[in-house]
Design a protein around this motif. Structure first.
Motif, PDB file in Angstrom:
ATOM      1  N   CYS A   1       0.815  -1.217   0.000  1.00  0.00           N
ATOM      2  CA  CYS A   1       0.000   0.000   0.000  1.00  0.00           C
ATOM      3  C   CYS A   1       0.849   1.268   0.000  1.00  0.00           C
ATOM      4  CB  CYS A   1      -1.012   0.005   1.141  1.00  0.00           C
ATOM      5  SG  CYS A   1      -0.308   0.029   2.776  1.00  0.00           S
ATOM      6  N   SER A   2       2.088   1.227   0.522  1.00  0.00           N
ATOM      7  CA  SER A   2       2.882   2.458   0.503  1.00  0.00           C
ATOM      8  C   SER A   2       4.337   2.243   0.098  1.00  0.00           C
ATOM      9  CB  SER A   2       2.816   3.156   1.863  1.00  0.00           C
ATOM     10  OG  SER A   2       3.439   2.371   2.860  1.00  0.00           O
ATOM     11  N   ASP A   3       5.010   1.247   0.648  1.00  0.00           N
ATOM     12  CA  ASP A   3       6.435   1.054   0.389  1.00  0.00           C
ATOM     13  C   ASP A   3       6.714  -0.344  -0.131  1.00  0.00           C
ATOM     14  OD1 ASP A   3       6.665   3.529   1.584  1.00  0.00           O
ATOM     15  OD2 ASP A   3       7.516   2.777   3.449  1.00  0.00           O
ATOM     16  N   ALA A   4       7.794  -0.454  -0.930  1.00  0.00           N
ATOM     17  CA  ALA A   4       8.201  -1.765  -1.439  1.00  0.00           C
ATOM     18  C   ALA A   4       9.695  -1.769  -1.702  1.00  0.00           C
ATOM     19  CB  ALA A   4       7.457  -2.109  -2.719  1.00  0.00           C
ATOM     20  N   TYR A   5      10.290  -2.920  -1.512  1.00  0.00           N
ATOM     21  CA  TYR A   5      11.684  -3.158  -1.849  1.00  0.00           C
ATOM     22  C   TYR A   5      11.715  -4.277  -2.887  1.00  0.00           C
ATOM     23  CZ  TYR A   5      12.931  -0.470   2.264  1.00  0.00           C
ATOM     24  OH  TYR A   5      13.060   0.535   3.180  1.00  0.00           O
ATOM     25  N   ILE A   6      12.390  -4.020  -3.982  1.00  0.00           N
ATOM     26  CA  ILE A   6      12.571  -5.041  -5.005  1.00  0.00           C
ATOM     27  C   ILE A   6      13.890  -5.745  -4.713  1.00  0.00           C
ATOM     28  CG2 ILE A   6      13.034  -5.410  -7.459  1.00  0.00           C
ATOM     29  CD1 ILE A   6      11.024  -3.172  -8.039  1.00  0.00           C
ATOM     30  N   GLN A   7      13.879  -7.064  -4.824  1.00  0.00           N
ATOM     31  CA  GLN A   7      15.117  -7.804  -4.602  1.00  0.00           C
ATOM     32  C   GLN A   7      15.130  -9.096  -5.389  1.00  0.00           C
ATOM     33  OE1 GLN A   7      14.944  -8.363  -0.233  1.00  0.00           O
ATOM     34  NE2 GLN A   7      15.302 -10.502  -0.674  1.00  0.00           N
ATOM     35  N   ASP A   8      16.294  -9.712  -5.401  1.00  0.00           N
ATOM     36  CA  ASP A   8      16.512 -11.010  -6.047  1.00  0.00           C
ATOM     37  C   ASP A   8      16.145 -11.003  -7.531  1.00  0.00           C
ATOM     38  OD1 ASP A   8      17.296 -11.791  -3.547  1.00  0.00           O
ATOM     39  OD2 ASP A   8      15.640 -13.169  -3.193  1.00  0.00           O
TER      40      ASP A   8
ATOM     41  N   GLU B   1       2.844  -3.431 -11.240  1.00  0.00           N
ATOM     42  CA  GLU B   1       1.865  -3.982 -10.298  1.00  0.00           C
ATOM     43  C   GLU B   1       1.906  -3.232  -8.971  1.00  0.00           C
ATOM     44  OE1 GLU B   1      -1.226  -6.327  -8.718  1.00  0.00           O
ATOM     45  OE2 GLU B   1      -0.626  -5.805 -10.763  1.00  0.00           O
ATOM     46  N   LEU B   2       3.088  -2.886  -8.509  1.00  0.00           N
ATOM     47  CA  LEU B   2       3.177  -2.118  -7.264  1.00  0.00           C
ATOM     48  C   LEU B   2       2.473  -0.775  -7.407  1.00  0.00           C
ATOM     49  CD1 LEU B   2       6.874  -2.973  -6.363  1.00  0.00           C
ATOM     50  CD2 LEU B   2       4.843  -3.639  -5.018  1.00  0.00           C
ATOM     51  N   LYS B   3       2.706  -0.090  -8.504  1.00  0.00           N
ATOM     52  CA  LYS B   3       2.051   1.204  -8.730  1.00  0.00           C
ATOM     53  C   LYS B   3       0.541   1.036  -8.865  1.00  0.00           C
ATOM     54  CE  LYS B   3       5.848   3.895 -10.609  1.00  0.00           C
ATOM     55  NZ  LYS B   3       6.319   4.705 -11.739  1.00  0.00           N
ATOM     56  N   ARG B   4       0.122  -0.029  -9.545  1.00  0.00           N
ATOM     57  CA  ARG B   4      -1.320  -0.286  -9.688  1.00  0.00           C
ATOM     58  C   ARG B   4      -1.986  -0.425  -8.324  1.00  0.00           C
ATOM     59  NH1 ARG B   4      -5.095  -3.946  -9.502  1.00  0.00           N
ATOM     60  NH2 ARG B   4      -3.791  -5.673  -8.834  1.00  0.00           N
ATOM     61  N   ARG B   5      -1.249  -0.949  -7.366  1.00  0.00           N
ATOM     62  CA  ARG B   5      -1.777  -1.126  -6.012  1.00  0.00           C
ATOM     63  C   ARG B   5      -1.598   0.112  -5.139  1.00  0.00           C
ATOM     64  NH1 ARG B   5      -1.604  -7.100  -4.022  1.00  0.00           N
ATOM     65  NH2 ARG B   5      -1.613  -8.254  -5.970  1.00  0.00           N
ATOM     66  N   GLY B   6      -1.010   1.174  -5.693  1.00  0.00           N
ATOM     67  CA  GLY B   6      -0.865   2.417  -4.952  1.00  0.00           C
ATOM     68  C   GLY B   6       0.439   2.584  -4.210  1.00  0.00           C
ATOM     69  N   VAL B   7       1.368   1.675  -4.398  1.00  0.00           N
ATOM     70  CA  VAL B   7       2.666   1.801  -3.736  1.00  0.00           C
ATOM     71  C   VAL B   7       3.408   2.970  -4.378  1.00  0.00           C
ATOM     72  CG1 VAL B   7       4.875   0.668  -3.291  1.00  0.00           C
ATOM     73  CG2 VAL B   7       2.754  -0.655  -3.162  1.00  0.00           C
ATOM     74  N   ASP B   8       3.798   3.935  -3.556  1.00  0.00           N
ATOM     75  CA  ASP B   8       4.426   5.143  -4.104  1.00  0.00           C
ATOM     76  C   ASP B   8       5.902   5.293  -3.738  1.00  0.00           C
ATOM     77  OD1 ASP B   8       4.153   5.752  -1.440  1.00  0.00           O
ATOM     78  OD2 ASP B   8       2.950   7.548  -1.743  1.00  0.00           O
ATOM     79  N   TRP B   9       6.479   4.356  -3.005  1.00  0.00           N
ATOM     80  CA  TRP B   9       7.907   4.368  -2.692  1.00  0.00           C
ATOM     81  C   TRP B   9       8.445   2.982  -2.989  1.00  0.00           C
ATOM     82  CZ3 TRP B   9      11.804   1.993  -0.228  1.00  0.00           C
ATOM     83  CH2 TRP B   9      12.976   2.716   0.009  1.00  0.00           C
ATOM     84  N   ILE B  10       9.310   2.904  -4.005  1.00  0.00           N
ATOM     85  CA  ILE B  10       9.881   1.625  -4.426  1.00  0.00           C
ATOM     86  C   ILE B  10      11.399   1.769  -4.415  1.00  0.00           C
ATOM     87  CG2 ILE B  10      10.029  -0.108  -6.250  1.00  0.00           C
ATOM     88  CD1 ILE B  10       7.266   0.958  -7.240  1.00  0.00           C
ATOM     89  N   GLY B  11      12.056   0.947  -3.623  1.00  0.00           N
ATOM     90  CA  GLY B  11      13.505   1.006  -3.519  1.00  0.00           C
ATOM     91  C   GLY B  11      14.132  -0.354  -3.739  1.00  0.00           C
TER      92      GLY B  11
END
Length: 141
Positions: A73-80, A103-113
């Motif tokens: 809903c707000s933050d995500a970390y991409i890995q592997d 997909e993260l943006k579609r779900r409203g995640v606005d911080w991706i690191g």
């Protein structure tokens, strides 16, 4: 990037992956050595417990992967992010990362690191990531 196409390549979200194929990707990426013992249960949990697990499949075999750890809903970390060496330079890694971001943006995640390995800076910058100024990544030892 090579210009050949991989007919039948499919990027999709999954919750299960054959554990032998998943382990082979980690080993091929150099993250695990041949003598590094990982249980099948551990390997099963990686796609099951990730917020998102994207696989690149060719003829029903997983040849690349990436995952996001997130509250979705707000933050995500991409890995592997990894692609078997025989299939690198086809743009598959870019497709996987882009698929996760969409997909993260579609779900409203606005911080991706993410934290990239040495030598991956240009790969991630081409996708739109920028080095975070005045931030230091930490790891519990």
């Amino acid at each position: 990037m090579r210009t050949e196409k991989l007919d039948g390549l499919e990027i999709k979200f999954v919750r299960t992956v054959p554990v032998d194929q998943l382990g082979a990707i980690y080993k091929d990426a150099g993250w695990w050595q041949d003598n590094y013992k990982i249980s099948d249960e551990f390997l099963r949990r990686i796609p099951e417990q990730s917020a998102l697990f994207a696989g690149a499949f060719l003829e029903k075999k997983i040849i690349g992967m990436g995952r996001a750890l997130s509250d979705l809903c707000s933050d995500a970390y991409i890995q592997d992010i990894a692609v078997l060496s025989a299939y690198r330079k086809f743009g598959i890694g870019t497709l996987i990362v882009t698929f996760l971001i969409q997909e993260l943006k579609r779900r409203g995640v606005d911080w991706i690191g993410l934290i990239g390995e040495p030598g991956t800076r240009s790969f991630y910058e081409k996708i739109g990531f920028r080095q975070m100024k005045d931030h230091i990544p930490f790891k519990l030892e």
